[in-house]
Design a protein around this motif. Structure first.
Motif, PDB file in Angstrom:
ATOM      1  N   ILE A   5       0.846  -1.195   0.000  1.00 27.53           N
ATOM      2  CA  ILE A   5       0.000   0.000   0.000  1.00 27.53           C
ATOM      3  C   ILE A   5       0.880   1.243   0.000  1.00 27.53           C
ATOM      4  CG2 ILE A   5      -1.798   1.294   1.204  1.00 27.53           C
ATOM      5  CD1 ILE A   5      -2.724  -1.339   2.453  1.00 27.53           C
ATOM      6  N   VAL A  56       2.808   2.623   5.633  1.00 26.69           N
ATOM      7  CA  VAL A  56       2.232   3.267   4.453  1.00 26.69           C
ATOM      8  C   VAL A  56       2.779   4.684   4.353  1.00 26.69           C
ATOM      9  CG1 VAL A  56       0.113   3.971   3.291  1.00 26.69           C
ATOM     10  CG2 VAL A  56       0.137   1.887   4.680  1.00 26.69           C
ATOM     11  N   LEU A 233      -0.805  -5.336   4.153  1.00 28.42           N
ATOM     12  CA  LEU A 233      -0.054  -4.097   3.932  1.00 28.42           C
ATOM     13  C   LEU A 233       0.883  -4.250   2.738  1.00 28.42           C
ATOM     14  CD1 LEU A 233       0.761  -3.433   7.670  1.00 28.42           C
ATOM     15  CD2 LEU A 233      -0.727  -2.011   6.250  1.00 28.42           C
ATOM     16  N   PRO A 280      -7.456   1.472   0.778  1.00 26.73           N
ATOM     17  CA  PRO A 280      -6.226   1.695   0.031  1.00 26.73           C
ATOM     18  C   PRO A 280      -6.494   2.477  -1.255  1.00 26.73           C
ATOM     19  CG  PRO A 280      -6.375  -0.574   0.781  1.00 26.73           C
ATOM     20  CD  PRO A 280      -7.728   0.052   1.014  1.00 26.73           C
ATOM     21  N   ARG A 283      -1.766   0.893  -4.560  1.00 29.91           N
ATOM     22  CA  ARG A 283      -0.854  -0.191  -4.177  1.00 29.91           C
ATOM     23  C   ARG A 283       0.205  -0.330  -5.261  1.00 29.91           C
ATOM     24  NH1 ARG A 283      -2.401  -4.137  -0.261  1.00 29.91           N
ATOM     25  NH2 ARG A 283      -4.535  -3.958   0.535  1.00 29.91           N
TER      26      ARG A 283
END
Length: 284
Positions: A5, A56, A233, A280, A283
């Motif tokens: 992400i 992130v 993640l 999200p 990505r």
């Protein structure tokens, strides 16, 4: 669903739950499993947010908005973001019907383009839309997502999606229960998924196995405690609600990194796990 992400949208409890008084007054109409303890929510969210910020690069916060209620803390459901922009959904839960308007206004303000909206009588929710890969999407057809919503979604994405897999959802606990396709499956690596096979149609389960996925099974108790709702993640690195030790052990035995947070007040009471708490945006 598992690429690293790069940017994400979340909403703090202060802007969704607002206060203990607000929770006391509204939790029953939102059909929560008991009234959340606001102070404990803040403590649980702090741990969850720490994981997000550590992993992130770009974290965006959805502001408070009068068009939204408690469930707006679960930023995943009012939309789905595609290669060409966001598609916004008038959700099946009446109390969330205007939530997408607040999300749309904010995301457009930070430069996220809009591809379209699902119009009534179409219904769709983000938790029912599962990317298998860049050109394949599975859509749960249940109480929250209907045939007309799916038809409109197909029309909006026909230039970027090659295959649509429509997955009939079971009645489960009834029309008011929050049962999405992503309630029964979470991708945790490029070739692994945590699943609750009891609610999964045979054809879809066989499809995943034929595609080479290892299916990590959750039992009844851990499914009920959101053990199939995980956020990847990046490939092999996930967030899971604390209280699902069997799923956690299975993941670690396969070499995955698992971060857990106390989520009884934040997640369980509103049936919104780590995936639900996040949208999200990009990505890698």
């Amino acid at each position: 669903m598992v690429g690293k992400i790069e940017s994400i949208l979340i909403k703090k409890p202060e802007q969704a739950f607002i206060s203990q008084e607000n929770l006391n007054n509204t939790w029953e109409e939102f059909k929560y499993f008991g009234c959340p303890d606001y102070e404990k929510v803040l403590e649980e969210y702090a741990v969850f947010e720490k994981y997000i910020k550590e992993n992130v690069e770009n974290v965006y916060y959805l502001p408070q908005d009068d068009r939204t209620g408690l469930d707006s803390i679960y930023t995943h459901d009012p939309l789905k973001i595609t290669q060409k922009g966001a598609i916004y959904f008038p959700m099946g839960k009446a109390l969330r019907s205007k939530e997408y308007l607040a999300t749309k206004a904010y995301l457009e303000s930070i430069g996220v383009p809009t591809l379209g909206e699902i119009k009534a009588p179409g219904k769709m929710e983000g938790g029912d839309v599962l990317w298998i890969d860049e050109k394949t999407v599975a859509i749960g057809r249940g109480y929250r997502t209907n045939d007309e919503g799916i038809r409109q979604f197909k029309e909006l994405t026909k230039d970027i999606i090659d295959e649509y897999i429509i997955v009939p959802m079971p009645h489960g606990e009834g029309e008011d229960a929050c049962l999405h396709l992503m309630s029964i499956i979470s991708f945790v690596d490029t070739d692994k998924a945590v699943v609750y096979s009891k609610f999964m149609p045979v054809f879809f389960r066989e499809y995943l196995l034929e595609k080479g996925f290892t299916l990590i099974e959750a039992d009844d108790d851990e499914y009920d405690y959101l053990g199939t709702n995980l956020l990847a993640l990046e490939p092999g690195k996930v967030i899971l609600i604390k209280g699902c030790p069997k799923v956690e052990k299975k993941l670690k035995d396969l070499g995955l990194t698992v971060m857990t947070y106390e989520g009884k007040e934040l997640s369980y009471r509103g049936t919104g796990g780590p995936t639900c708490l996040t949208c999200p945006i990009t990505r890698l």
